[in-house]
Design a protein around this motif. Structure first.
Motif, mmCIF file in Angstrom:
data_model
loop_
_atom_site.group_PDB
_atom_site.id
_atom_site.type_symbol
_atom_site.label_atom_id
_atom_site.label_comp_id
_atom_site.label_asym_id
_atom_site.label_seq_id
_atom_site.Cartn_x
_atom_site.Cartn_y
_atom_site.Cartn_z
ATOM 1 N N CYS A 131 -11.897 -13.482 1.611
ATOM 2 C CA CYS A 131 -10.889 -13.802 0.526
ATOM 3 C C CYS A 131 -10.378 -15.338 0.604
ATOM 4 C CB CYS A 131 -9.693 -12.766 0.708
ATOM 5 S SG CYS A 131 -8.452 -13.060 -0.775
ATOM 6 N N ASN A 132 -10.884 -15.872 -0.640
ATOM 7 C CA ASN A 132 -10.100 -17.148 -0.852
ATOM 8 C C ASN A 132 -9.186 -17.331 -1.923
ATOM 9 O OD1 ASN A 132 -11.774 -16.990 -3.228
ATOM 10 N ND2 ASN A 132 -13.156 -18.163 -2.255
ATOM 11 N N TYR A 133 -8.536 -16.398 -2.237
ATOM 12 C CA TYR A 133 -7.513 -16.327 -3.495
ATOM 13 C C TYR A 133 -6.267 -15.540 -2.688
ATOM 14 C CZ TYR A 133 -5.347 -15.361 -7.851
ATOM 15 O OH TYR A 133 -4.540 -15.238 -8.801
ATOM 16 N N GLN A 134 -5.458 -16.306 -2.335
ATOM 17 C CA GLN A 134 -4.353 -16.099 -1.418
ATOM 18 C C GLN A 134 -3.169 -15.022 -2.271
ATOM 19 O OE1 GLN A 134 -4.132 -15.952 2.010
ATOM 20 N NE2 GLN A 134 -6.265 -16.807 1.559
ATOM 21 N N LYS A 135 -3.258 -15.193 -3.357
ATOM 22 C CA LYS A 135 -2.239 -14.384 -4.283
ATOM 23 C C LYS A 135 -2.551 -12.683 -4.255
ATOM 24 C CE LYS A 135 -0.266 -13.830 -8.945
ATOM 25 N NZ LYS A 135 -0.202 -14.295 -10.257
ATOM 26 N N LEU A 136 -3.800 -12.487 -3.839
ATOM 27 C CA LEU A 136 -4.141 -11.160 -3.826
ATOM 28 C C LEU A 136 -3.506 -10.437 -2.527
ATOM 29 C CD1 LEU A 136 -8.143 -11.213 -4.320
ATOM 30 C CD2 LEU A 136 -6.559 -10.204 -5.685
ATOM 31 N N TYR A 137 -3.115 -11.037 -1.530
ATOM 32 C CA TYR A 137 -2.280 -10.362 -0.625
ATOM 33 C C TYR A 137 -0.946 -10.010 -1.198
ATOM 34 C CZ TYR A 137 -5.830 -11.972 2.651
ATOM 35 O OH TYR A 137 -6.936 -11.937 3.440
ATOM 36 N N LEU A 138 -0.437 -10.527 -2.157
ATOM 37 C CA LEU A 138 0.876 -10.355 -2.531
ATOM 38 C C LEU A 138 0.678 -9.314 -3.525
ATOM 39 C CD1 LEU A 138 2.441 -13.721 -3.406
ATOM 40 C CD2 LEU A 138 3.040 -12.247 -1.848
ATOM 41 N N ILE A 139 -0.372 -9.058 -4.415
ATOM 42 C CA ILE A 139 -0.758 -8.006 -5.493
ATOM 43 C C ILE A 139 -0.843 -7.023 -4.569
ATOM 44 C CG2 ILE A 139 -2.317 -7.384 -6.925
ATOM 45 C CD1 ILE A 139 -2.755 -10.382 -7.721
ATOM 46 N N GLN A 140 -1.508 -6.854 -3.498
ATOM 47 C CA GLN A 140 -1.980 -5.877 -2.558
ATOM 48 C C GLN A 140 -0.562 -5.160 -1.960
ATOM 49 O OE1 GLN A 140 -5.552 -4.945 0.104
ATOM 50 N NE2 GLN A 140 -4.189 -5.697 1.378
ATOM 51 N N ASN A 141 0.120 -5.921 -1.555
ATOM 52 C CA ASN A 141 1.634 -5.340 -0.815
ATOM 53 C C ASN A 141 2.187 -4.803 -1.918
ATOM 54 O OD1 ASN A 141 0.931 -6.576 1.490
ATOM 55 N ND2 ASN A 141 2.046 -8.372 1.037
ATOM 56 N N TYR A 142 2.154 -5.181 -3.226
ATOM 57 C CA TYR A 142 2.851 -4.505 -4.378
ATOM 58 C C TYR A 142 2.120 -3.213 -4.574
ATOM 59 C CZ TYR A 142 5.124 -3.517 -8.781
ATOM 60 O OH TYR A 142 5.477 -2.897 -9.833
ATOM 61 N N ALA A 143 0.989 -3.200 -4.792
ATOM 62 C CA ALA A 143 -0.001 -1.787 -4.865
ATOM 63 C C ALA A 143 0.588 -0.608 -4.009
ATOM 64 C CB ALA A 143 -1.249 -2.241 -5.393
ATOM 65 N N LYS A 144 0.409 -1.420 -2.535
ATOM 66 C CA LYS A 144 0.960 -0.529 -1.405
ATOM 67 C C LYS A 144 2.210 0.041 -1.755
ATOM 68 C CE LYS A 144 0.293 -0.509 3.481
ATOM 69 N NZ LYS A 144 0.031 -1.239 4.813
ATOM 70 N N SER A 145 3.387 -0.734 -1.803
ATOM 71 C CA SER A 145 4.341 -0.219 -2.073
ATOM 72 C C SER A 145 4.683 0.704 -3.236
ATOM 73 C CB SER A 145 5.561 -1.456 -2.225
ATOM 74 O OG SER A 145 5.698 -2.116 -3.546
ATOM 75 N N LYS A 146 3.963 0.537 -4.159
ATOM 76 C CA LYS A 146 3.864 1.594 -5.243
ATOM 77 C C LYS A 146 2.991 2.778 -5.186
ATOM 78 C CE LYS A 146 7.001 -0.639 -7.847
ATOM 79 N NZ LYS A 146 8.426 -0.259 -7.879
ATOM 80 N N GLN A 147 2.345 2.866 -4.021
ATOM 81 C CA GLN A 147 1.350 3.837 -3.534
ATOM 82 C C GLN A 147 0.391 4.237 -4.869
ATOM 83 O OE1 GLN A 147 4.055 7.361 -2.487
ATOM 84 N NE2 GLN A 147 3.240 6.614 -0.545
ATOM 85 N N LYS A 148 -0.212 3.120 -5.090
ATOM 86 C CA LYS A 148 -1.129 3.112 -6.198
ATOM 87 C C LYS A 148 -2.631 3.106 -5.422
ATOM 88 C CE LYS A 148 0.999 0.289 -9.756
ATOM 89 N NZ LYS A 148 0.396 -0.164 -11.041
ATOM 90 N N GLY A 149 -3.321 4.163 -6.286
ATOM 91 C CA GLY A 149 -4.927 4.193 -5.929
ATOM 92 C C GLY A 149 -5.206 4.638 -4.347
ATOM 93 N N VAL A 150 -5.771 3.833 -3.894
ATOM 94 C CA VAL A 150 -6.102 4.168 -2.261
ATOM 95 C C VAL A 150 -4.679 4.259 -1.608
ATOM 96 C CG1 VAL A 150 -8.257 3.184 -2.217
ATOM 97 C CG2 VAL A 150 -6.493 1.731 -1.515
ATOM 98 N N TRP A 151 -3.697 3.700 -1.945
ATOM 99 C CA TRP A 151 -2.441 3.614 -1.155
ATOM 100 C C TRP A 151 -1.640 4.868 -1.287
ATOM 101 C CZ3 TRP A 151 -2.962 -0.041 2.114
ATOM 102 C CH2 TRP A 151 -3.765 -1.218 2.044
ATOM 103 N N MET A 152 -2.146 5.894 -2.179
ATOM 104 C CA MET A 152 -1.555 7.180 -2.167
ATOM 105 C C MET A 152 -1.754 7.959 -1.083
ATOM 106 S SD MET A 152 -1.779 8.581 -6.076
ATOM 107 C CE MET A 152 -3.576 8.443 -6.261
ATOM 108 N N TYR A 153 -2.753 7.524 -0.019
ATOM 109 C CA TYR A 153 -3.071 8.372 1.013
ATOM 110 C C TYR A 153 -3.362 7.564 2.167
ATOM 111 C CZ TYR A 153 -5.221 10.457 -3.250
ATOM 112 O OH TYR A 153 -5.330 11.149 -4.462
#
Length: 166
Positions: A131-153
C-alpha cells in the motif's frame, strides 16, 4: 443469527443482480471475444480488452487485497465490485507490470478511487505490504468500526495469510 440472515439475503440479491448483468452482457456482446467490461477473477483482479495491445489483459488493483474466492465473503466481495464497474463509468491508470504479468493499476469510478470504495465497504483490506496510499488505513479503521463487509465477522483470515496457508 440476525447478521447471518442479512448476509444470506444480501448474497441472494447480489446473485440475482449478477445473473441479470451476465445475461445482458452475454446477449449484447455474444459476437465479440473482446472483454469490453471488466471480468473479475476476484475482487482485486480483472481482465479487460486493451485496444493498444489488441488482446485481453489482466489488471490488479493496487493497495488492496480482497478475500480469495475460496474464502468466506470472497464471492460476495467480487460480485459487489464487479457490479459497481458494470453500473458506473471507470478510468484506469496503469502504473507498472507485476511479477505475474498483470498490469498494476489505480482505478477511478466516477472520479472516486476504487481502492477507497472497496475498503470503505469492507469488500477488501488494505494490503500493507504494497500500500502506498496511507489514507486507506483511516478508511479501513472506519469500516472496521462500523462492521462493514468483512468486518462483520471476527474470525476471517486475511487473504495473504489464507494464500500462505493454502
Amino acid at each position: 443469527m440476525e447478521k447471518m440472515k442479512k448476509f444470506i439475503l444480501l448474497q441472494l440479491l447480489t446473485a440475482l443482480a449478477l445473473i441479470v448483468l451476465i445475461f445482458v452482457y452475454l446477449w449484447t456482446f455474444a459476437a465479440s471475444s473482446k472483454i469490453v467490461k471488466p471480468l473479475f477473477h476476484d475482487g482485486d483482479t480483472f481482465k479487460l480488452y486493451d485496444s493498444s495491445l489488441n488482446k485481453n489483459v489482466s489488471y490488479r488493483i493496487m493497495n488492496i487485497d480482497c478475500p480469495e474466492l475460496k474464502q468466506f465473503y470472497g464471492i460476495n466481495a467480487r460480485d459487489s465490485i464487479q457490479k459497481l464497474f458494470y453500473t458506473s463509468n471507470f478510468r484506469i491508470n496503469k502504473v507498472h507490470i507485476d511479477r505475474y504479468n498483470r498490469i498494476l493499476c489505480e482505478v477511478f469510478i466516477d472520479d472516486k478511487r476504487i481502492d477507497s470504495i472497496i475498503v470503505s465497504n469492507g469488500w477488501g483490506y488494505v494490503y500493507p505490504k504494497y500500500c502506498n496510499y496511507q489514507k486507506l488505513y483511516l478508511i479501513q479503521n472506519y469500516a472496521k468500526s462500523k462492521q462493514k463487509g468483512v468486518w462483520m465477522y471476527s474470525n476471517l483470515k486475511l487473504p495473504w495469510d489464507f494464500r500462505h496457508n493454502n
